[in-house]
Design an enzyme around this catalytic site. Sequence first.
Site, PDB file in Angstrom:
ATOM      1  N   ARG A   1       0.746  -1.109   0.096  1.00  0.00           N
ATOM      2  CA  ARG A   1       0.018   0.096  -0.155  1.00  0.00           C
ATOM      3  C   ARG A   1       0.846   1.318  -0.017  1.00  0.00           C
ATOM      4  O   ARG A   1       1.096   1.787   1.100  1.00  0.00           O
ATOM      5  CB  ARG A   1      -1.081  -0.013   1.277  1.00  0.00           C
ATOM      6  CG  ARG A   1      -1.775  -1.137   1.276  1.00  0.00           C
ATOM      7  CD  ARG A   1      -2.723  -1.194   2.471  1.00  0.00           C
ATOM      8  NE  ARG A   1      -3.576  -2.458   2.725  1.00  0.00           N
ATOM      9  CZ  ARG A   1      -4.515  -2.671   3.693  1.00  0.00           C
ATOM     10  NH1 ARG A   1      -4.298  -1.995   4.559  1.00  0.00           N
ATOM     11  NH2 ARG A   1      -5.175  -3.712   3.540  1.00  0.00           N
TER      12      ARG A   1
ATOM     13  N   ASP B   1       2.162   5.037  -0.189  1.00  0.00           N
ATOM     14  CA  ASP B   1       1.499   6.225   0.167  1.00  0.00           C
ATOM     15  C   ASP B   1       1.211   7.142  -0.949  1.00  0.00           C
ATOM     16  O   ASP B   1       1.806   7.040  -2.043  1.00  0.00           O
ATOM     17  CB  ASP B   1       2.197   6.954   1.303  1.00  0.00           C
ATOM     18  CG  ASP B   1       2.072   6.041   2.686  1.00  0.00           C
ATOM     19  OD1 ASP B   1       1.465   5.247   3.018  1.00  0.00           O
ATOM     20  OD2 ASP B   1       3.402   5.905   3.575  1.00  0.00           O
TER      21      ASP B   1
ATOM     22  N   TYR C   1      12.274  -1.298  -2.112  1.00  0.00           N
ATOM     23  CA  TYR C   1      11.910   0.161  -2.388  1.00  0.00           C
ATOM     24  C   TYR C   1      13.306   0.678  -2.831  1.00  0.00           C
ATOM     25  O   TYR C   1      14.366   0.442  -2.613  1.00  0.00           O
ATOM     26  CB  TYR C   1      11.417   0.927  -1.530  1.00  0.00           C
ATOM     27  CG  TYR C   1       9.801   0.780  -1.300  1.00  0.00           C
ATOM     28  CD1 TYR C   1       8.952   1.555  -1.550  1.00  0.00           C
ATOM     29  CD2 TYR C   1       9.533  -0.314  -0.362  1.00  0.00           C
ATOM     30  CE1 TYR C   1       7.629   1.242  -1.619  1.00  0.00           C
ATOM     31  CE2 TYR C   1       8.008  -0.527  -0.128  1.00  0.00           C
ATOM     32  CZ  TYR C   1       7.270   0.311  -0.739  1.00  0.00           C
ATOM     33  OH  TYR C   1       5.725   0.304  -0.185  1.00  0.00           O
TER      34      TYR C   1
ATOM     35  N   ARG D   1      11.042   5.936   4.038  1.00  0.00           N
ATOM     36  CA  ARG D   1      11.284   7.126   3.859  1.00  0.00           C
ATOM     37  C   ARG D   1      12.088   7.854   5.276  1.00  0.00           C
ATOM     38  O   ARG D   1      12.954   8.769   5.202  1.00  0.00           O
ATOM     39  CB  ARG D   1      10.032   8.262   3.858  1.00  0.00           C
ATOM     40  CG  ARG D   1       9.633   7.899   2.518  1.00  0.00           C
ATOM     41  CD  ARG D   1       8.125   8.475   2.381  1.00  0.00           C
ATOM     42  NE  ARG D   1       7.935   9.627   2.616  1.00  0.00           N
ATOM     43  CZ  ARG D   1       6.716  10.308   2.950  1.00  0.00           C
ATOM     44  NH1 ARG D   1       5.761   9.552   2.884  1.00  0.00           N
ATOM     45  NH2 ARG D   1       6.763  11.423   3.240  1.00  0.00           N
TER      46      ARG D   1
END
Length: 237
Positions: A50, A52, A110, A194
């Site tokens: 999911r 962002d 990622y 992040r």
Amino acid sequence: MRYRARCEYDGTDLAGFQLQPNARTVQGELEAALARLNGGERVVVDGAGRTDAGVHATGQVIAFTCGGTVTAPELQRAINALLPPEIAIRDLRRAPDGFHPRYAARYREYRYTVWNGPRSPLRERFALGVRAPLDVAAMAKAATVYLGRHDFSPFGGITDRSPVRTVHMVRVRKEGRLVTIDVRADAFLRGQVRRMVAGLLEVGLGRTDEAVLRAALAGREPALNGAAAPAKGLCLR
């Protein structure tokens, strides 16, 4: 029939992957396209992660179940024809009944991209612009702090009942002015990558060091006061 595909999207103007009321999301756009091909009836789309708002993807895996007699290539072309320009699917094929990409995933990876050079509007649509020189070697050394199985609560954006995650790889590389940070784990807390990147950038800018990140990971408070790198540099691979 159950299908799976890879989904690529530019998340800049989207409110994330997951369906939300009164907001454009990747799942919402995919389900709207499939509904048009399914006589107006909803076709639920499942995703592996999911992402962002503002986060991109090159390899998000999706799955859905629908009827029809068209071939997979024909279905892929029909779906892509109905999707907005920032979303596309590829590698559509049949999947076993019950296949769910979230539970079938062996890991997620990622990439965070930093443009460590002069202002560049095109590059900085998908990368964070950092003008001051980054010490990439120090960032790579500090990244080892994150490896292994830890309680990542200090790097999570919300309280999670199961905050333990296993990070398999963190790789920091520089090619010219482009710096990439690749992170692979079994799964991630919301905002975890992040926040991990924010810590590495502080190291690269000489404002903190490896020991501070190690202490933050072992603590109970939000790391670096909850600092997180902007969404635009993050991409699910």
